[in-house]
Scaffold this active site. Sequence first.
Site, PDB file in Angstrom:
ATOM      1  N   LYS A  54     -35.896  51.491  84.177  1.00 49.42           N
ATOM      2  CA  LYS A  54     -36.192  50.222  84.858  1.00 49.42           C
ATOM      3  C   LYS A  54     -35.293  50.031  86.078  1.00 49.42           C
ATOM      4  CE  LYS A  54     -33.411  47.950  81.284  1.00 49.42           C
ATOM      5  NZ  LYS A  54     -33.464  47.294  79.968  1.00 49.42           N
ATOM      6  N   ARG A 148     -34.157  37.280  71.809  1.00 45.02           N
ATOM      7  CA  ARG A 148     -34.871  37.354  73.088  1.00 45.02           C
ATOM      8  C   ARG A 148     -36.325  37.714  72.808  1.00 45.02           C
ATOM      9  NH1 ARG A 148     -32.732  41.561  77.632  1.00 45.02           N
ATOM     10  NH2 ARG A 148     -33.476  43.041  76.055  1.00 45.02           N
ATOM     11  N   TYR A 272     -15.186  36.665 107.794  1.00 44.69           N
ATOM     12  CA  TYR A 272     -15.444  35.233 107.579  1.00 44.69           C
ATOM     13  C   TYR A 272     -14.314  34.570 106.803  1.00 44.69           C
ATOM     14  CZ  TYR A 272     -20.197  36.286 109.070  1.00 44.69           C
ATOM     15  OH  TYR A 272     -21.296  36.680 109.783  1.00 44.69           O
ATOM     16  N   MET A 321     -22.700  40.371 105.076  1.00 44.20           N
ATOM     17  CA  MET A 321     -24.056  40.725 104.644  1.00 44.20           C
ATOM     18  C   MET A 321     -24.370  42.202 104.876  1.00 44.20           C
ATOM     19  SD  MET A 321     -27.678  39.152 105.906  1.00 44.20           S
ATOM     20  CE  MET A 321     -27.283  37.439 105.586  1.00 44.20           C
TER      21      MET A 321
HETATM   22  C1  LIG Z   1     -32.423  48.070  79.196  1.00 46.17           C
HETATM   23  C2  LIG Z   1     -32.701  48.293  77.758  1.00 46.17           C
HETATM   24  C3  LIG Z   1     -32.134  49.382  77.076  1.00 46.17           C
HETATM   25  C4  LIG Z   1     -31.122  50.326  77.705  1.00 46.17           C
HETATM   26  O1  LIG Z   1     -29.830  49.827  77.518  1.00 46.17           O
HETATM   27  P1  LIG Z   1     -28.533  50.641  77.987  1.00 46.17           P
HETATM   28  O2  LIG Z   1     -27.406  49.809  77.537  1.00 46.17           O
HETATM   29  O3  LIG Z   1     -28.602  50.745  79.471  1.00 46.17           O
HETATM   30  O4  LIG Z   1     -28.601  51.967  77.323  1.00 46.17           O
HETATM   31  C5  LIG Z   1     -32.502  49.591  75.756  1.00 46.17           C
HETATM   32  N1  LIG Z   1     -33.369  48.746  75.135  1.00 46.17           N
HETATM   33  C6  LIG Z   1     -33.906  47.671  75.751  1.00 46.17           C
HETATM   34  C7  LIG Z   1     -34.828  46.786  75.000  1.00 46.17           C
HETATM   35  C8  LIG Z   1     -33.581  47.401  77.072  1.00 46.17           C
HETATM   36  O5  LIG Z   1     -34.100  46.331  77.668  1.00 46.17           O
END
Ligand SMILES: *Cc1c(COP(=O)(O)O)cnc(C)c1O
Length: 380
Positions: A54, A148, A272, A321
Amino acid sequence: MGNKQNTSSLQLSGSKVTPACWRTWVEIDRTDLRHNIDVVKKRVPDAKVIAVLKVNAYGHGMEQVAKTLSCEVSYFAVASYEEGLRLRQAVKKVPIMLLSAALPCEYPLIAKEKFIPTISSFEEARAFAGVSPARAPIHVMIDTGMGRLGIAAAKALQEVHKIAKLPLTIQSFSTHLPSADEDVKGTRAQLAAFKKIMLQLQKIAPCAEIHALNSAGVLRFSKETHCAVRVGLMLYGVSPMPAFQKLLRPAMTWKAYVSLVQKLSKGATISYGKTFIAPHDLTVAVLPVGYADGYPWQLSNKNVYVLINGCRCPLLGRVTMDQIIVDISHAGKVFVGSEAVLLGKQKKEEISASWLASKAGTISWHLLTGIGERVKRCVI
Ligand SMILES: *Cc1c(COP(=O)(O)O)cnc(C)c1O
């Protein structure tokens, strides 16, 4: 391949290019990625690997990472349908799991692409089944403490019984560990609770794969593996816990060319807010990278540095920036076009993601996924 410092022949999307005119870029070392996946496989030899790609593969460049790992893993995982589509263009054959809850408007699109959605309730499964071809695969998550996604553990048996009657295939069951890097005792209890639930759920869907471990889990709880593991951060060579860092090799080096060299007199103010005042005459370099590229503004005045000629060059004043200013008074000869390293190794020095993230008051995941679109990606 090979020498990381040698940037004379880099590959971008298969064709040779030199980054001669890039302002800031990350180099990803394929051999490091391969080393890290080998570490995963050695720790959990019987498990399938779900590679988490991701957010542009945690900033590393989704396409190139996917191509490098495609023969080594059983699944790819991304957050959303859109990320899945982008990934599918790069690699055709590896099944793609979506880890965030999907929006109902995305269900038909997900079904069409044969992506595997994460399901958290019977209602969600039923709605997905309504727009899917028969026996479309789903991933059912059980909530054992993350709060979650997922079906609450107490209701899991009853809900999964109903889901199993829908014309879908339960491809896998999972849970997610909220504190595998921080709480050994609590995580053990969580894994034990999940195991107990799974004894019952497996009777309903005997072919379903089971996964729970993220990177911290694989590093710390490798004896409690299930059929598969979902690894993100450690694939990229960054450990969630410092104690395991030496096993891994950070695959990313973030670089920028010096775009200007300036001489400043004693008393000159920098950036800045004029938070830095030159205590004596200084030579500074301007680098064409700033908070818009993901170099955190919070690093301003936190005693961090970049590397030029293998020397630590302190960041002066606030991150802006598009540019930062560093002290090159003790870095030897520096020119417009000299290479600076913001993250990673140069000669004997190394700036780690965990160190830089902690200086910015954040976590490695946030630092890496924040690296912006203007930063070019290439593999070596
Ligand atoms: C992002 C994610 C992972 C990966 O986690 P890491 O700590 O980067 O290995 C695993 N499971 C779910 C559900 C995630 O959202």
